[in-house]
Design a protein around this motif. Sequence first.
Motif, short mmCIF file in Angstrom:
data_model
loop_
_atom_site.label_atom_id
_atom_site.label_comp_id
_atom_site.label_asym_id
_atom_site.label_seq_id
_atom_site.Cartn_x
_atom_site.Cartn_y
_atom_site.Cartn_z
N ILE A 9 -25.10 35.89 -13.76
CA ILE A 9 -25.33 36.31 -15.19
C ILE A 9 -25.83 35.00 -16.23
O ILE A 9 -25.58 33.84 -15.72
CB ILE A 9 -23.84 36.76 -15.78
N PRO A 10 -26.51 35.25 -17.07
CA PRO A 10 -27.13 34.28 -18.03
C PRO A 10 -26.04 33.84 -18.75
O PRO A 10 -24.98 34.27 -18.92
CB PRO A 10 -28.18 35.05 -18.59
N ASN A 11 -26.19 32.79 -19.78
CA ASN A 11 -25.47 32.48 -20.67
C ASN A 11 -24.86 33.51 -21.67
O ASN A 11 -25.66 34.54 -21.75
CB ASN A 11 -25.87 30.93 -21.33
N THR A 12 -23.93 32.95 -22.44
CA THR A 12 -23.27 33.96 -23.24
C THR A 12 -24.35 34.42 -24.42
O THR A 12 -24.40 35.78 -24.47
CB THR A 12 -21.99 33.61 -24.11
N ALA A 60 -13.75 35.16 -22.03
CA ALA A 60 -14.27 35.10 -23.47
C ALA A 60 -15.94 34.62 -23.28
O ALA A 60 -16.65 34.99 -24.19
CB ALA A 60 -13.71 33.95 -24.37
N PHE A 61 -16.33 33.88 -22.21
CA PHE A 61 -17.72 33.53 -21.82
C PHE A 61 -18.23 34.83 -21.17
O PHE A 61 -19.68 34.42 -21.02
CB PHE A 61 -17.65 32.41 -20.64
N PHE A 114 -22.58 43.45 -21.79
CA PHE A 114 -23.45 43.24 -20.71
C PHE A 114 -22.96 43.64 -19.52
O PHE A 114 -23.83 44.18 -18.52
CB PHE A 114 -23.75 41.66 -21.03
N MET A 115 -21.96 43.17 -19.06
CA MET A 115 -21.38 43.80 -17.78
C MET A 115 -21.47 45.20 -17.60
O MET A 115 -21.68 45.86 -16.45
CB MET A 115 -19.88 43.16 -17.54
N GLU A 116 -21.00 45.80 -18.63
CA GLU A 116 -20.95 47.39 -18.75
C GLU A 116 -22.55 47.79 -18.22
O GLU A 116 -22.75 48.63 -17.07
CB GLU A 116 -20.71 48.24 -20.04
N HIS A 117 -23.70 47.17 -18.84
CA HIS A 117 -25.01 47.70 -18.25
C HIS A 117 -25.28 47.11 -16.97
O HIS A 117 -25.72 47.79 -16.27
CB HIS A 117 -25.95 47.09 -19.21
N TYR A 118 -24.62 45.78 -16.64
CA TYR A 118 -24.95 45.27 -15.36
C TYR A 118 -24.58 46.24 -14.24
O TYR A 118 -25.12 46.48 -13.20
CB TYR A 118 -24.22 43.88 -15.25
#
Length: 146
Positions: free
Chosen positions: A103-106, A55-56, A61-65
């Motif tokens: 990755i940065p914070n949520t 959940a964090f 975001f990960m899709e774009h990453y």
Amino acid sequence: MFTAKDLKGYYLMKNNDFAYNKSYSDGYPMGAIKKLTRYDNGVVSSLYICFRFNAFVNTVFMEHYFESGLHNREIEKYAQEGARNHGLLNIGIIDFFNTKISIPNTDEQTKIANFLSSFDKKIEAEKEILIQYQSQKKYFLQNLFI
């Protein structure tokens, strides 16, 4: 819809799960990592490496990453092409999960994901406009010499 009764050799994925396809192709020199978004469940071959985030982690975001190719350098550390040169990268599950992701914070993930997704929506809208212009141009050219 998948109708086979025997799912041996397949992984059942849920919406927002990711699958890593170890085959390289145009635009994906280290294979592709894609998120299941269109369906609630999916089935993929055991040749894929499947995973989900806690959940964090913002999955958009990960899709774009992953789409950006940022993770390729990490995969390159472990992946080798198979001996038959058939386009399948040889990377084990343990090696894949040992790759590092920074990755940065949520909150930052969400801001970045929203920002990049807004560009995707703009690009899609512009593509639709381009299709309409191309259709209009074709119409004009066809009727130019009547």
